[in-house]
Design an enzyme around this catalytic site. Structure first.
Site, PDB file in Angstrom:
ATOM      1  N   ASP A 290     -18.993 -35.857 -12.094  1.00  0.00           N
ATOM      2  CA  ASP A 290     -18.793 -35.881 -10.649  1.00  0.00           C
ATOM      3  C   ASP A 290     -17.547 -35.038 -10.362  1.00  0.00           C
ATOM      4  OD1 ASP A 290     -16.643 -37.494 -11.353  1.00  0.00           O
ATOM      5  OD2 ASP A 290     -17.241 -39.208 -10.111  1.00  0.00           O
TER       6      ASP A 290
ATOM      7  N   CYS B 217     -16.470 -38.610 -15.597  1.00  0.00           N
ATOM      8  CA  CYS B 217     -16.065 -38.973 -14.230  1.00  0.00           C
ATOM      9  C   CYS B 217     -14.594 -39.357 -14.295  1.00  0.00           C
ATOM     10  CB  CYS B 217     -16.949 -40.067 -13.645  1.00  0.00           C
ATOM     11  SG  CYS B 217     -16.911 -41.657 -14.494  1.00  0.00           S
TER      12      CYS B 217
ATOM     13  N   HIS C 287     -21.818 -46.025 -36.068  1.00  0.00           N
ATOM     14  CA  HIS C 287     -22.324 -47.392 -35.954  1.00  0.00           C
ATOM     15  C   HIS C 287     -23.407 -47.548 -34.889  1.00  0.00           C
ATOM     16  CE1 HIS C 287     -18.527 -49.447 -37.831  1.00  0.00           C
ATOM     17  NE2 HIS C 287     -18.830 -48.301 -38.432  1.00  0.00           N
TER      18      HIS C 287
ATOM     19  N   THR D 220     -13.041 -42.257 -14.608  1.00  0.00           N
ATOM     20  CA  THR D 220     -12.745 -43.221 -15.676  1.00  0.00           C
ATOM     21  C   THR D 220     -13.715 -43.145 -16.853  1.00  0.00           C
ATOM     22  OG1 THR D 220     -14.209 -44.817 -14.607  1.00  0.00           O
ATOM     23  CG2 THR D 220     -11.857 -44.904 -14.007  1.00  0.00           C
ATOM     24  N   GLY D 221     -14.892 -42.579 -16.634  1.00  0.00           N
ATOM     25  CA  GLY D 221     -15.978 -42.630 -17.625  1.00  0.00           C
ATOM     26  C   GLY D 221     -16.822 -43.879 -17.498  1.00  0.00           C
ATOM     27  N   ILE D 222     -16.366 -44.826 -16.676  1.00  0.00           N
ATOM     28  CA  ILE D 222     -17.044 -46.129 -16.600  1.00  0.00           C
ATOM     29  C   ILE D 222     -18.347 -46.048 -15.810  1.00  0.00           C
ATOM     30  CG2 ILE D 222     -16.851 -48.490 -15.736  1.00  0.00           C
ATOM     31  CD1 ILE D 222     -13.780 -48.259 -16.226  1.00  0.00           C
TER      32      ILE D 222
HETATM   33  C1  RB5 Z   1     -14.642 -41.288  -8.119  1.00  0.00           C
HETATM   34  O1  RB5 Z   1     -13.559 -41.506  -7.265  1.00  0.00           O
HETATM   35  C2  RB5 Z   1     -14.608 -42.297  -9.258  1.00  0.00           C
HETATM   36  O2  RB5 Z   1     -14.942 -43.557  -8.774  1.00  0.00           O
HETATM   37  C3  RB5 Z   1     -15.553 -41.864 -10.350  1.00  0.00           C
HETATM   38  O3  RB5 Z   1     -15.177 -40.612 -10.826  1.00  0.00           O
HETATM   39  C4  RB5 Z   1     -15.621 -42.755 -11.576  1.00  0.00           C
HETATM   40  O4  RB5 Z   1     -14.363 -43.050 -12.078  1.00  0.00           O
HETATM   41  C5  RB5 Z   1     -16.459 -43.964 -11.447  1.00  0.00           C
HETATM   42  O5  RB5 Z   1     -16.647 -44.735 -12.389  1.00  0.00           O
END
Ligand code: RB5
Length: 150
Positions: free
Chosen positions: A8, A65, A98, A67-69
């Site tokens: 993103d 993104c 693994h 955080t990658g989360i």
């Molecule tokens: C975008 O602001 C942010 O929420 C996205 O890049 C990401 O971290 C979501 O998990």
């Protein structure tokens, strides 16, 4: 390997750097967007790469993104995807040895570019160790199949 990249806006710069880093290597890289720093929603971008990996169009995917989360959460909704959020080299290696992770997710607001490229290199060159880990992945696939009836 065929590798799909996606990000993103929060991961755009890191995705571009990964693309440049992999550019001279042996891999075929597919940039699936986004194409700039304008704010975009991450779910469709993650889904596109994850579905491509699940269909076998790409061998691996890398999603970035903030955080990658979010990328990891979306990708793991797609049956057959094993996405791993790895913001350190140890986890990147383990996710391959693994977990046979087929998608790597990174947090561009969490780690620097140098570390991200080390993680990418480690993740791409580490093989799945099989044996007891294969048994565990079969269990994982069984769990997945319970929730994805065709
Ligand atoms: C975008 O602001 C942010 O929420 C996205 O890049 C990401 O971290 C979501 O998990």
């Amino acid at each position: 390997m065929k590798i799909a990249l996606g990000s993103d806006h929060g991961g755009y710069q890191m995705k571009e750097a990964i693309k440049a880093h992999l550019g001279d290597g042996p891999h075929i890289v597919f940039d699936r967007g986004t194409g700039g720093e304008e704010s975009v929603d991450y779910p469709p971008l993650a889904l596109d790469v994850a579905e491509g990996v699940a269909r076998g169009e790409y061998d691996r995917g890398i999603l970035v993104c903030g955080t990658g989360i979010g990328m990891c959460m979306v990708a793991n909704k797609v049956p057959g995807v094993r996405a791993a959020l790895c913001n350190d080299v140890f986890s990147a290696r383990a996710s391959r040895e693994h977990n046979d992770a087929n998608i790597l997710t990174l947090g561009a607001r969490v780690i620097g570019l140098g570390l991200a490229l080390d993680i990418v290199d480690t993740w791409l060159c580490t093989e799945f160790a099989g044996e007891r880990h294969a048994r565990r992945l079969e269990q994982l696939a069984d769990i997945e199949s319970r929730y994805h009836k065709k």
